[in-house]
Design an enzyme around this catalytic site. Structure first.
Site, PDB file in Angstrom:
ATOM      1  NE  ARG A 143      -3.536  -2.552   0.191  1.00 17.50           N
ATOM      2  CZ  ARG A 143      -3.118  -3.650  -0.452  1.00 17.50           C
ATOM      3  NH1 ARG A 143      -2.072  -3.596  -1.276  1.00 17.50           N
ATOM      4  NH2 ARG A 143      -3.789  -4.770  -0.331  1.00 17.50           N
ATOM      5  CB  SER A 196      -8.779  -2.455   5.064  1.00 11.10           C
ATOM      6  OG  SER A 196      -9.325  -3.690   4.673  1.00 11.10           O
ATOM      7  CD  GLU A 221      -5.183  -0.537   3.329  1.00  8.54           C
ATOM      8  OE1 GLU A 221      -4.847  -1.527   4.006  1.00  8.54           O
ATOM      9  OE2 GLU A 221      -5.811  -0.628   2.257  1.00  8.54           O
TER      10      GLU A 221
HETATM   11  P1  FAD Z   1      -8.299   8.574  -3.107  1.00  9.72           P
HETATM   12  O1  FAD Z   1      -8.880   7.960  -1.878  1.00  9.72           O
HETATM   13  O2  FAD Z   1      -9.003   9.716  -3.722  1.00  9.72           O
HETATM   14  O3  FAD Z   1      -6.814   9.017  -2.769  1.00  9.72           O
HETATM   15  C1  FAD Z   1      -5.922   8.147  -2.106  1.00  9.72           C
HETATM   16  C2  FAD Z   1      -4.520   8.761  -2.204  1.00  9.72           C
HETATM   17  O4  FAD Z   1      -4.118   8.743  -3.547  1.00  9.72           O
HETATM   18  C3  FAD Z   1      -4.479  10.233  -1.769  1.00  9.72           C
HETATM   19  O5  FAD Z   1      -3.264  10.512  -1.112  1.00  9.72           O
HETATM   20  C4  FAD Z   1      -4.535  10.993  -3.069  1.00  9.72           C
HETATM   21  O6  FAD Z   1      -3.904  12.241  -2.984  1.00  9.72           O
HETATM   22  C5  FAD Z   1      -3.784  10.044  -3.976  1.00  9.72           C
HETATM   23  N1  FAD Z   1      -4.191  10.155  -5.366  1.00  9.72           N
HETATM   24  C6  FAD Z   1      -5.428   9.932  -5.890  1.00  9.72           C
HETATM   25  N2  FAD Z   1      -5.396  10.112  -7.218  1.00  9.72           N
HETATM   26  C7  FAD Z   1      -4.119  10.455  -7.525  1.00  9.72           C
HETATM   27  C8  FAD Z   1      -3.445  10.782  -8.727  1.00  9.72           C
HETATM   28  N3  FAD Z   1      -4.070  10.821  -9.903  1.00  9.72           N
HETATM   29  N4  FAD Z   1      -2.120  11.073  -8.660  1.00  9.72           N
HETATM   30  C9  FAD Z   1      -1.453  11.059  -7.475  1.00  9.72           C
HETATM   31  N5  FAD Z   1      -2.042  10.782  -6.314  1.00  9.72           N
HETATM   32  C10 FAD Z   1      -3.357  10.476  -6.344  1.00  9.72           C
HETATM   33  N6  FAD Z   1      -7.939  -0.856  -1.321  1.00  9.72           N
HETATM   34  C11 FAD Z   1      -7.134  -1.925  -1.603  1.00  9.72           C
HETATM   35  O7  FAD Z   1      -5.929  -1.748  -1.803  1.00  9.72           O
HETATM   36  N7  FAD Z   1      -7.656  -3.190  -1.681  1.00  9.72           N
HETATM   37  C12 FAD Z   1      -8.972  -3.445  -1.488  1.00  9.72           C
HETATM   38  O8  FAD Z   1      -9.391  -4.594  -1.571  1.00  9.72           O
HETATM   39  C13 FAD Z   1      -9.833  -2.340  -1.190  1.00  9.72           C
HETATM   40  N8  FAD Z   1     -11.156  -2.550  -0.992  1.00  9.72           N
HETATM   41  C14 FAD Z   1     -11.963  -1.483  -0.743  1.00  9.72           C
HETATM   42  C15 FAD Z   1     -13.335  -1.701  -0.579  1.00  9.72           C
HETATM   43  C16 FAD Z   1     -14.186  -0.637  -0.344  1.00  9.72           C
HETATM   44  C17 FAD Z   1     -15.648  -0.888  -0.173  1.00  9.72           C
HETATM   45  C18 FAD Z   1     -13.667   0.685  -0.275  1.00  9.72           C
HETATM   46  C19 FAD Z   1     -14.581   1.853  -0.062  1.00  9.72           C
HETATM   47  C20 FAD Z   1     -12.313   0.911  -0.433  1.00  9.72           C
HETATM   48  C21 FAD Z   1     -11.448  -0.167  -0.665  1.00  9.72           C
HETATM   49  N9  FAD Z   1     -10.068   0.036  -0.841  1.00  9.72           N
HETATM   50  C22 FAD Z   1      -9.260  -1.034  -1.117  1.00  9.72           C
HETATM   51  C23 FAD Z   1      -9.468   1.383  -0.675  1.00  9.72           C
HETATM   52  C24 FAD Z   1      -9.444   2.253  -1.953  1.00  9.72           C
HETATM   53  O9  FAD Z   1     -10.483   1.890  -2.833  1.00  9.72           O
HETATM   54  C25 FAD Z   1      -8.103   2.165  -2.681  1.00  9.72           C
HETATM   55  O10 FAD Z   1      -7.046   2.591  -1.851  1.00  9.72           O
HETATM   56  C26 FAD Z   1      -8.113   2.999  -3.965  1.00  9.72           C
HETATM   57  O11 FAD Z   1      -7.007   2.633  -4.743  1.00  9.72           O
HETATM   58  C27 FAD Z   1      -8.081   4.511  -3.727  1.00  9.72           C
HETATM   59  O12 FAD Z   1      -8.355   5.150  -4.972  1.00  9.72           O
HETATM   60  P2  FAD Z   1      -9.061   6.588  -5.001  1.00  9.72           P
HETATM   61  O13 FAD Z   1      -9.122   7.049  -6.389  1.00  9.72           O
HETATM   62  O14 FAD Z   1     -10.349   6.540  -4.270  1.00  9.72           O
HETATM   63  O15 FAD Z   1      -7.995   7.439  -4.189  1.00  9.72           O
END
Ligand code: FAD
Length: 301
Positions: free
Chosen positions: A174, A224, A294
């Site tokens: 992560r 998580s 996380e």
């Molecule tokens: P955000 O939450 O918007 O941002 C997360 C971080 O990434 C921030 O620091 C942001 O600044 C940065 N960021 C976002 N976009 C960019 C970009 N274009 N360039 C640079 N930095 C950027 N995660 C897992 O790893 N495995 C799982 O199985 C998993 N299951 C999930 C299930 C549910 C129901 C939910 C709600 C979440 C889950 N997650 C899981 C967490 C999450 O979905 C992941 O971490 C996902 O990759 C985050 O993507 P996001 O676009 O929502 O990022």
């Protein structure tokens, strides 16, 4: 700073919103306002925005789908740059997939399966953007982004556009180099393998079924909350400590999945933070294990 934000609006580089409640942009449906939120129309506009903000020392933060973020109740000062429409593309070339940062990671998994390409099945239930997934090295079911990653185009904090390969990203659990260097991913390229479409689709369906049975997907959450400690599972420790169902305000440790905190109504970030502190303390006292979040806690406290 107000003058710079007004200039951002005048320039027409994207959608500009002032005092925008970030609860509207996070899957937890929690978070105070951003002074300004901009969704640039494309890469050029994104670069121009970053250059302008840097020239004037205006702090900026990036946001994808907000599915791994806990935004404080006071919100984020400065500008939040959300990846949007101009970066919402996908292109297949043989076994290589190129996707814009705003493209849905789940949709990418589905598109790959339809093309008979294997490697992205793990992404089928990760509800963020491609950019967020690369930043987090998102993973599940024994795989993660680093296993399929080829390269990413990144706008550095200086406004310079660079291409990073696998080595440059320093992926670990992560984690990616972007936790240490400010930059925005605008697109990423993944290398998949030719596979059997029916089999890939059945793996995706099985993973989906497992999530539906074990995760509170109908409630607002951020996946998580804590990282798994080495050799163990945060959910197992929290459940064994008897914390399922524990509540602070409208934030609750999910009775279905102990490592999920759900927003059952109008939960505040402070409710979630208090609950997280209680979980950490109990697990530390009972098992001597330090749980590390996380989810990323951001914003003014
Ligand atoms: P955000 O939450 O918007 O941002 C997360 C971080 O990434 C921030 O620091 C942001 O600044 C940065 N960021 C976002 N976009 C960019 C970009 N274009 N360039 C640079 N930095 C950027 N995660 C897992 O790893 N495995 C799982 O199985 C998993 N299951 C999930 C299930 C549910 C129901 C939910 C709600 C979440 C889950 N997650 C899981 C967490 C999450 O979905 C992941 O971490 C996902 O990759 C985050 O993507 P996001 O676009 O929502 O990022």
């Amino acid at each position: 700073m107000d003058a710079i934000m007004a200039e951002l609006e005048r320039n027409g580089w994207g959608k500009v919103l002032f005092q925008e409640p970030l609860a509207k942009h996070t899957t937890w449906k929690i978070g105070g306002p951003a002074d300004c939120l901009i969704i640039p129309n494309g890469i050029e506009e994104l670069v121009s925005t970053i250059r302008l903000l840097n020239e004037h020392d205006v702090p900026w933060t990036s946001l994808g789908r907000g599915s791994n973020m806990l935004v404080s109740d006071k919100g984020i000062r400065g500008v939040v740059i959300k990846t949007g429409a101009g970066l919402d593309f996908v292109e297949f070339d043989g076994t290589t997939v190129r996707a814009g940062a705003a493209y849905s990671f789940i949709k990418l998994a589905v598109m790959a399966s339809k093309a008979g390409l294997t490697g992205l099945e793990f992404a089928g239930g990760i509800p963020g953007t491609v950019g967020g997934a690369v930043y987090m090295n998102a993973g599940a079911h024994g795989s993660d982004v680093s296993r399929i990653f080829k390269s990413a185009v990144i706008v550095r904090e200086t406004g310079e556009i660079v291409t990073y390969g696998l080595e440059d990203m320093a992926f670990s659990y992560r984690h990616s180099i972007l936790h240490e260097q400010q930059g925005i991913i605008v697109e990423a390229t993944f290398e998949l393998e030719q596979g059997d479409r029916a089999q890939i689709e059945s793996v995706l369906a099985a993973y989906k079924e497992r999530r539906l049975n074990t995760q509170p997907l109908q409630l607002a959450c951020a996946g998580s909350v804590f990282r798994n400690p080495p050799g163990d599972y945060a959910a197992r420790l929290i459940e064994e400590a008897g914390l399922k169902g524990l509540r602070v305000g409208a934030a609750e440790v999910s009775p279905l999945h102990a490592n999920f905190i759900v927003n059952t109504g109008q939960a505040k970030a402070e409710d979630v933070l208090t609950l997280m502190a209680q979980i950490k303390r109990t697990v530390q006292d009972r098992y001597g294990v330090e749980l590390v979040p996380e989810v990323l806690v951001v914003g003014e406290r």
